[in-house]
Design an enzyme around this catalytic site. Structure first.
Site, mmCIF file in Angstrom:
data_model
loop_
_atom_site.group_PDB
_atom_site.id
_atom_site.type_symbol
_atom_site.label_atom_id
_atom_site.label_comp_id
_atom_site.label_asym_id
_atom_site.label_seq_id
_atom_site.Cartn_x
_atom_site.Cartn_y
_atom_site.Cartn_z
ATOM 1 N N GLU A 1 -11.398 -0.664 15.043
ATOM 2 C CA GLU A 1 -10.660 0.547 15.386
ATOM 3 C C GLU A 1 -11.515 1.758 15.013
ATOM 4 O O GLU A 1 -11.795 1.978 13.832
ATOM 5 C CB GLU A 1 -9.336 0.580 14.613
ATOM 6 C CG GLU A 1 -8.490 1.770 14.985
ATOM 7 C CD GLU A 1 -7.184 1.816 14.202
ATOM 8 O OE1 GLU A 1 -7.220 1.628 12.977
ATOM 9 O OE2 GLU A 1 -6.142 2.069 14.831
ATOM 10 N N LYS B 1 5.559 10.452 1.139
ATOM 11 C CA LYS B 1 4.245 10.757 0.578
ATOM 12 C C LYS B 1 3.303 11.013 1.756
ATOM 13 O O LYS B 1 2.854 10.102 2.423
ATOM 14 C CB LYS B 1 3.714 9.604 -0.282
ATOM 15 C CG LYS B 1 2.798 10.125 -1.342
ATOM 16 C CD LYS B 1 1.353 9.676 -1.388
ATOM 17 C CE LYS B 1 0.509 9.171 -0.334
ATOM 18 N NZ LYS B 1 -0.459 10.147 0.202
ATOM 19 N N GLU C 1 3.186 -0.413 9.760
ATOM 20 C CA GLU C 1 2.654 0.009 11.068
ATOM 21 C C GLU C 1 1.177 0.283 10.846
ATOM 22 O O GLU C 1 0.821 1.276 10.218
ATOM 23 C CB GLU C 1 3.354 1.290 11.549
ATOM 24 C CG GLU C 1 4.848 1.156 11.782
ATOM 25 C CD GLU C 1 5.206 0.356 13.018
ATOM 26 O OE1 GLU C 1 4.291 -0.132 13.716
ATOM 27 O OE2 GLU C 1 6.411 0.193 13.263
ATOM 28 N N CYS D 1 -3.037 5.316 16.756
ATOM 29 C CA CYS D 1 -3.014 3.859 16.584
ATOM 30 C C CYS D 1 -2.820 3.154 17.911
ATOM 31 O O CYS D 1 -3.179 1.996 18.057
ATOM 32 C CB CYS D 1 -1.911 3.482 15.608
ATOM 33 S SG CYS D 1 -0.342 4.200 16.043
HETATM 34 P P1 NAD Z 1 -4.772 5.043 5.090
HETATM 35 O O1 NAD Z 1 -4.331 3.635 5.006
HETATM 36 O O2 NAD Z 1 -6.036 5.411 4.430
HETATM 37 O O3 NAD Z 1 -3.670 6.014 4.485
HETATM 38 C C1 NAD Z 1 -2.338 6.033 4.942
HETATM 39 C C2 NAD Z 1 -1.449 6.545 3.838
HETATM 40 O O4 NAD Z 1 -1.476 5.606 2.762
HETATM 41 C C3 NAD Z 1 -1.868 7.886 3.225
HETATM 42 O O5 NAD Z 1 -0.712 8.617 2.883
HETATM 43 C C4 NAD Z 1 -2.601 7.449 1.974
HETATM 44 O O6 NAD Z 1 -2.584 8.432 0.965
HETATM 45 C C5 NAD Z 1 -1.793 6.244 1.554
HETATM 46 N N1 NAD Z 1 -2.518 5.293 0.719
HETATM 47 C C6 NAD Z 1 -3.851 5.046 0.697
HETATM 48 N N2 NAD Z 1 -4.144 4.130 -0.257
HETATM 49 C C7 NAD Z 1 -2.970 3.769 -0.845
HETATM 50 C C8 NAD Z 1 -2.609 2.867 -1.887
HETATM 51 N N3 NAD Z 1 -3.521 2.120 -2.497
HETATM 52 N N4 NAD Z 1 -1.310 2.765 -2.227
HETATM 53 C C9 NAD Z 1 -0.368 3.495 -1.582
HETATM 54 N N5 NAD Z 1 -0.649 4.380 -0.605
HETATM 55 C C10 NAD Z 1 -1.931 4.515 -0.223
HETATM 56 O O7 NAD Z 1 -4.786 5.360 6.654
HETATM 57 P P2 NAD Z 1 -5.193 6.720 7.366
HETATM 58 O O8 NAD Z 1 -6.670 6.745 7.439
HETATM 59 O O9 NAD Z 1 -4.466 7.879 6.784
HETATM 60 O O10 NAD Z 1 -4.544 6.499 8.807
HETATM 61 C C11 NAD Z 1 -5.217 5.892 9.822
HETATM 62 C C12 NAD Z 1 -4.687 4.500 10.060
HETATM 63 O O11 NAD Z 1 -3.289 4.524 10.332
HETATM 64 C C13 NAD Z 1 -5.295 3.842 11.266
HETATM 65 O O12 NAD Z 1 -5.701 2.539 10.973
HETATM 66 C C14 NAD Z 1 -4.170 3.824 12.279
HETATM 67 O O13 NAD Z 1 -4.261 2.846 13.246
HETATM 68 C C15 NAD Z 1 -2.978 3.685 11.442
HETATM 69 N N6 NAD Z 1 -1.797 4.146 12.126
HETATM 70 C C16 NAD Z 1 -0.883 3.237 12.574
HETATM 71 C C17 NAD Z 1 0.246 3.644 13.256
HETATM 72 C C18 NAD Z 1 1.270 2.672 13.737
HETATM 73 O O14 NAD Z 1 2.363 3.080 13.983
HETATM 74 N N7 NAD Z 1 0.971 1.400 13.834
HETATM 75 C C19 NAD Z 1 0.458 4.985 13.488
HETATM 76 C C20 NAD Z 1 -0.486 5.898 13.033
HETATM 77 C C21 NAD Z 1 -1.608 5.451 12.349
#
Ligand code: NAD
Length: 451
Positions: free
Chosen positions: A354, A151, A226, A260
């Protein structure tokens, strides 16, 4: 949903978002495909994954171009991202024939272990590195005999959709690897709640990660998280200050800070602080921010207007800006590389939260103990860097900093053949490296009596 090019603000594609019912249908197809995929012999599964990797390579330029248009990533970086997907698939293509169990000595018979695939795996991907993060979840899951539903994030579905077509071209059987664009709370959440999905790999914000951890509990669903980071780049006075300062901007501003692992807190030993800041200023001003299609560009725009607003709020009027780089005028979601420093920095939200944008905070520290205290004074624990010429200190610091991925005298932290993941609220479980397959299998122990 309209997909917007963040460098031009123009619509590049319109994508249909999956409903909860469509998600259920995809899961049911995936569950049926699992029965066939798990029966594919290891050698054949390996060959299909190798073919998948080769087809990604053949489409590398096309995929990179798509990411430039969708996410605004600089073309050089986008090529690296498509290449990373290829390499991760290639690496785990070597796994099926080597994924052996144990034979353990016992009395009265024989004891063996099997690594059983889990079933349908849901891979929920953020928008910051759409291709690599999709691959880190999908490739080991497929290699271990699971079927996968990806997704992608709402803002960046285009490369994932193209990769799903390429998977079929490469010969992967229908429904073994599906891509389902949809909204997080609808399609994403349905994957988490559906009983036939046996594992979720989630990369994204800590807020959503915590919610999904609770949502997985009723089914004791397997989960890898992650999440975010607030990593420290720790510079000791005995280090190669020129090198530390020249590389520091790229450790936080690459991908416009939407990383991240961004080292968004620079900690400098107080005796070297002034000299470091003198060296850092030209390095920050030298970062090339601009048209992501241009080969020389190092940093592109932020991913969306909403995200730009969020990042801007971290640099309010009166914020202690030490210096800033440049950013283009006109259309696009641009924000210049920004360095915050000086008295009052510790009261700034950018010091603790962050930002996920090109904003870094610099602060002095006294000694090793002080550096460790400041570095660990965060709920996160994803990555970090340590700059010193003293080998003993480098090792002491590397052991003391609470983070999953550290680098000494460099900023490299993600290689597909080494483990990657977080401490504390940065998540749990490890992706990549030789052990990632364990996250996609259950160990089954079988005793065979000889009586
Ligand atoms: P997000 O949590 O808003 O979304 C991530 C994914 O989750 C998207 O596909 C989104 O559609 C989905 N999602 C959102 N709400 C959901 C729900 N209630 N149920 C199921 N899925 C849901 O994050 P973002 O803004 O897209 O990404 C940024 C974040 O990702 C930052 O905090 C960053 O640090 C983190 N990140 C972490 C890593 C790592 O490996 N640790 C790598 C990249 C990004």
């Amino acid at each position: 949903m309209d997909v917007i090019n963040p460098a031009t603000e123009k619509v590049v594609a319109t994508v249909a978002l999956a409903s909860a019912e469509e998600t259920d249908a995809a899961v049911e197809r995936s569950a049926r495909a699992f029965e066939r995929w798990r029966a594919v012999g290891p050698g054949d599964r390996a060959r299909l994954l190798r073919a998948f990797a080769e087809r990604i390579d053949a489409h590398l330029e096309e995929l990179a171009g798509l990411e430039v248009a969708n996410a605004g990533h600089p073309i050089g970086q986008a090529r690296w991202e498509a290449g990373n997907l290829r390499d991760v698939l290639g690496y785990y293509a070597g796994a099926p024939e080597r994924h052996t169990g144990l034979q353990i000595p016992v009395a009265g018979g024989m004891d063996v272990t099997f690594k059983e695939p889990l079933g349908v795996v849901g891979v929920i991907v953020p928008w910051n590195f759409p291709m690599p993060i999709m691959g880190w979840g999908a490739a080991p899951a497929l290699a271990a005999g699971n079927t996968v539903i990806v997704k992608p994030a709402e803002w960046t579905p285009l490369t994932a959709l193209r990769v799903a077509e390429i998977a079929l071209e490469a010969g992967l059987p229908e429904d073994v690897f599906q891509v389902l664009p949809g909204e997080g709370p609808i399609a994403g959440r349905r994957l988490v709640d559906h009983p036939s999905v046996r594992k979720i790999v989630f990369t994204g914000s800590s807020r959503v990660g915590k919610e999904l951890m609770a949502a997985c509990a009723p089914q004791v669903k397997r989960l890898t998280l992650e999440l975010g980071g607030k990593s420290a780049n720790i510079v000791f006075a005995d280090s190669d200050l020129e090198k530390a300062a020249a590389s520091a901007p790229y450790a936080v501003f690459e991908n416009a800070g939407q990383d991240c692992c961004a080292r968004s807190r620079i900690l400098v030993q107080e005796t070297a602080y002034e000299r470091f800041m003198e060296l850092l200023e030209p390095a920050v001003k030298g970062v090339i921010v601009g048209d992501p299609r241009a080969e020389a560009t190092e940093v592109g725009p932020l991913v969306s207007a909403a995200h730009l607003d969020r990042v801007r709020a971290y640099v309010p009027d009166g914020a202690p800006i030490a210096f800033q780089g440049s950013a283009p005028e006109g259309p696009g979601y641009w924000f210049p590389p920004t360095v915050l420093a000086g008295p009052g920095h510790a009261g700034l939200p950018a010091w603790t939260e962050e930002v996920f944008g090109p904003v870094v905070t610099v602060a002095p520290f006294k000694d090793e103990a002080d550096a460790v205290r400041i570095a660990n004074d965060t709920a996160y624990g994803l990555s970090g860097s340590i700059w010193t010429r003293d080998l003993g200190r480098a090792l002491r610091m590397a052991r003391a900093v609470e983070a999953g991925n550290l680098s000494v005298n460099s900023h490299s932290s993600v290689r597909y053949w080494t483990p990657f993941g977080g401490f504390k609220e940065s998540g749990f479980g490890r992706e990549l490296g030789p052990d990632a397959l364990d996250a996609f299998t259950e160990t089954k122990n079988v005793f065979i009596s000889t009586d």
